[in-house]
Scaffold this motif. Structure first.
Motif, PDB file in Angstrom:
ATOM      1  N   GLU A   1       0.839  -1.199   0.000  1.00 11.25           N
ATOM      2  CA  GLU A   1       0.000   0.000   0.000  1.00 11.25           C
ATOM      3  C   GLU A   1       0.874   1.248   0.000  1.00 11.25           C
ATOM      4  N   LEU A   2       1.911   1.258   0.826  1.00 16.45           N
ATOM      5  CA  LEU A   2       2.810   2.409   0.890  1.00 16.45           C
ATOM      6  C   LEU A   2       3.907   2.340  -0.167  1.00 16.45           C
ATOM      7  N   CYS A   3       4.168   1.154  -0.683  1.00 17.90           N
ATOM      8  CA  CYS A   3       5.162   0.997  -1.749  1.00 17.90           C
ATOM      9  C   CYS A   3       4.586   0.067  -2.822  1.00 17.90           C
ATOM     10  N   PRO A   4       3.825   0.610  -3.768  1.00 17.63           N
ATOM     11  CA  PRO A   4       3.234  -0.246  -4.805  1.00 17.63           C
ATOM     12  C   PRO A   4       4.246  -0.836  -5.778  1.00 17.63           C
TER      13      PRO A   4
ATOM     14  N   TYR B   1       8.396   3.598  -6.336  1.00 15.75           N
ATOM     15  CA  TYR B   1       7.256   4.504  -6.232  1.00 15.75           C
ATOM     16  C   TYR B   1       6.691   4.355  -4.831  1.00 15.75           C
TER      17      TYR B   1
ATOM     18  N   GLN C   1       3.882   5.898  -1.834  1.00 14.41           N
ATOM     19  CA  GLN C   1       2.619   6.625  -1.688  1.00 14.41           C
ATOM     20  C   GLN C   1       2.908   8.067  -1.266  1.00 14.41           C
TER      21      GLN C   1
ATOM     22  N   SER D   1       2.162   9.133   2.432  1.00 17.90           N
ATOM     23  CA  SER D   1       3.085   8.539   3.401  1.00 17.90           C
ATOM     24  C   SER D   1       4.401   9.313   3.450  1.00 17.90           C
TER      25      SER D   1
ATOM     26  N   ARG E   1      -1.281  -1.162 -11.950  1.00 15.01           N
ATOM     27  CA  ARG E   1      -2.420  -0.249 -12.050  1.00 15.01           C
ATOM     28  C   ARG E   1      -2.960  -0.210 -13.473  1.00 15.01           C
TER      29      ARG E   1
END
Length: 688
Positions: free
Chosen positions: A94-97, A219, A221, A224, A282
């Motif tokens: 979630e914080l690092c996709p 990448y 978030q 964050s 994505r």
């Protein structure tokens, strides 16, 4: 075909396209290269919604579109074959996709002159050829990178995880920082080695003795990174870009560019393939765009070919899906570097920018439907502002956070103020529980500047632990109610001036108020009223308290800096949310004919207890009289000779009229007798 433009022309073109060019400095001389005749360093101000332009490539894309050129990408290294050179695990996708890494064998040394000079021209200090390559990629492509010394990573692996409570990391600036569990870190098998998206760790720093490095390109978030950067008080070139939104498709491309630069300057070679962890890819964002909509918004018919070419040069994938009399409709795929585009109007803005704002005509949009009605709270507040302004009040706008000592007198009994976790100063430590403290401070500010006659109001929100956030309206009056004139002396503001203004506001908002005697610690006893009202549909229910009005207690006023000898201050505060619940919609205007039958007026004077509010007497009269009683108004109050001590004489004027006939004296007399009987029974009143 390439075009030649001067620096001044380029700066003007960027300015017309929405960029602010704040400075043009001479370009530094580059070693081993001939000097350029027309070269400079442009200093641009990039708005927060355009992180794609925080790079040379991003600005070059805009310039290529302005001049109708094709963008040339910098050279990228070919994808290296082989197995993953080291284990990489994303524990919090979630914080690092997405996270990419690669290993390279390097020879650390100084960077060549051209590379170091370009970094210095961008206010980046050259360190060594490996670190300089990562900084060069950041400036060129806009995507941050980092390099770890592989030999100094515990276990030879990387884990992207949240920090554990109490963990620390020594960052590259030499500071040891304590981490919170909400922060994302890049760790090895033993401990954190970098604060994700912000700064690397000193324990894995690339030094002159480094022979193998791990390049990181990821990448993170944006929210964050922003929170972590703010909490640590640490802002870097990397966090500045990540917190605004990086390109999720850029990590591998940036890695290949770094590998190409390493080879170009002879600093190292890749070892194994690039690791690319992308657990949940994505889906691309598609936005429909109508040519007819562009014309309606911009007020000009722009050629479809220009729209298609402009968006294509900016990196959008444009597909025509339909064509009719109103023009084509396109399906536009938004590139991942344009995090600011998600709606049709965003695409229209791109077309407008590159067509030129200065070329758009001044036109009125065609009205195709009536405007939507305003939301009730908006209309309520606009109407209240008009009424208050017409009453001679000026609107004040004060801070939503105030000094605790200012707000405490206005807190409900037993409640503590809502404190601010990170106040700007000791003067702004709590959220305001009332609008009155801010108005009082504004009043004091004016009084200190020789402005004596003051009428202020404010509409805003209050905050309490028990009631949450509510919309309120506050009024503060002091000084003269009327200016001195040759026809008569001036009159000081009193409680009845404030009551009249509150009554006028309530009437405009569809509320019929009652003013009942009340006590409040911040107001003067005997000069305080509670404002209440009942919804017409709930006439048998208890009235709803809408607010209060009264004279501000002198100790409260003095505590805010008002001199003890200053004029009395009268304040009122109403709950707009509560008023909306009991209001009647009075927006519909109804025309009524003038009365055809005459009215009959009768006066009555009674002696009652001096503590009895006149409003109670008026209510008794209205309840005892039939529908022919139009209104009741008190016009005299007398104490003294002929009136017993502790009593007061009140005089009322009663106006009667029937809609269908002329009333007789006998009918009115019977009504008056019923009124007198009700007053005697209810209030022990006697006629004078």
């Amino acid at each position: 075909m390439p075009v030649a433009v001067s620096i001044a022309e380029l700066a003007d073109a960027l300015t017309m396209c929405g960029f602010a060019v704040s400075a043009i400095d001479p370009a530094p001389a580059v070693p081993d290269r001939p000097p350029a005749e027309d070269d400079a360093v442009l200093d641009l101000e990039i708005t927060t919604n355009r992180p794609d332009c925080l790079s040379v490539l991003g600005i070059a894309r805009e310039v290529a579109t302005i001049y109708g050129q094709t963008l040339s990408w910098p050279a990228l290294a070919d994808a290296a074959p082989g197995d993953d050179p080291l284990p990489v695990t994303i524990e919090d996708d979630e914080l690092c996709p997405r996270y990419a890494a690669s290993v390279a064998t390097v020879t650390v040394g100084p960077s060549p002159g051209w590379l170091a000079t370009r970094l210095e021209a961008s206010d980046v200090r050259p360190i060594n050829n490996v670190v300089d390559v990562t900084n060069y990629v950041l400036l060129e492509l806009g995507h941050p990178m980092h390099a770890f010394d592989l030999e100094r990573l515990g276990g030879g692996e990387l884990r992207i995880r949240r920090a554990r409570p109490g963990e620390t990391v020594r960052t590259l600036d030499g500071e040891t920082r304590t981490l919170a569990d909400a922060m994302l870190v890049i760790a090895d098998a033993e401990r954190p080695q970098a604060v994700a998206g912000v700064m690397g760790g000193a324990d894995s720093e690339v030094t002159a003795s480094t022979t193998r490095v791990v390049f990181e390109s990821a990448y993170f978030q944006p929210v964050s990174v922003r929170r972590t950067s703010k909490r640590l008080g640490l802002s870097t070139n990397a966090s500045y870009r990540f917190e605004r939104g990086a390109d999720i498709d850029a990590p591998v491309r940036a890695m290949r560019r770094a590998q190409a630069l390493l080879a170009k300057i002879g600093a190292g070679t890749p070892h194994g393939a690039t690791v690319d962890r992308y657990p949940v890819p994505r889906d691309p964002v598609h936005v429909p765009l109508r040519h007819s909509r562009i014309s309606r918004v911009l007020g000009i018919d722009i050629e479809p070919a220009f729209v298609h070419q402009t968006l294509d040069r900016l990196g959008f994938d444009v597909e025509t899906t339909a064509t009719d009399d109103d023009g084509p409709t396109w399906r536009v795929m938004v590139p991942t570097h344009r995090v600011d585009v998600s709606r049709e109007i965003d695409l229209i803005e791109e077309v407008a920018r590159h067509h030129g704002y200065d070329r758009l005509p001044s036109t009125f949009p065609a009205v195709v439907r009536p405007p939507a009605p305003l939301a009730t709270p908006i209309e309520q507040r606009r109407l209240a502002r008009r009424v208050l302004t017409a009453s001679g009040c000026s609107e004040a706008i004060t801070y939503g956070f105030i000094e605790e000592t200012a707000g405490r007198p206005f807190l409900p009994d037993g409640e503590e103020p809502v404190r601010i976790a990170n106040p700007l100063s000791e003067r702004y430590t709590v959220l305001r529980p009332s609008l009155v403290p801010g108005l009082v401070d504004s009043l004091v500010y004016n009084r200190r500047r020789e402005h004596r006659d003051i009428r202020l109001f404010e509409i805003g929100h209050r905050f309490t632990a028990g009631g949450g956030e509510t919309a309120g309206l506050a009024i503060a009056l002091t000084g003269a109610a009327s200016l001195e004139h040759w026809s008569g002396g001036e009159r000081e503001t009193d409680l009845f001036d404030l009551t009249g203004i509150v009554d006028r506001v309530c009437d405009a908002l569809g509320v019929t108020p009652t003013f009942d005697a009340d006590t409040r610690p911040e107001l003067v006893a005997g000069r305080t009223s509670a404002v209440r009202a009942t919804a017409p549909s709930e006439a048998n229910h208890s009235p709803v308290t809408l607010g209060y009005l009264g004279q501000l207690a002198p100790p409260v006023a003095s505590a805010r800096g008002l001199p003890a000898a200053a004029d009395a201050v009268y304040v009122a505060e109403l709950n707009l949310d509560a008023m909306a619940q009991v209001a009647v919609d009075r927006r519909a205007m109804v025309a009524a004919p003038l009365p055809r039958h005459p009215s009959i007026v009768r006066d009555i004077a009674i002696v009652v207890d001096a503590t009895l509010p006149a409003a109670n007497v008026r209510g008794t009269i209205q309840a005892a009289a039939p529908d022919t009683l139009l209104h009741v108004r008190e016009f005299d109050r007398y104490e003294g000779k002929g009136v017993p001590a502790g009593s007061v004489s009140l005089a009322f004027r009663l106006t009667y009229r029937a809609a269908d006939r002329t009333l007789t004296d006998a009918e009115v007399q019977r009504t008056m007798e019923a009124v007198v009987a009700a007053l005697e029974f209810t209030h022990d009143a006697t006629l004078r």
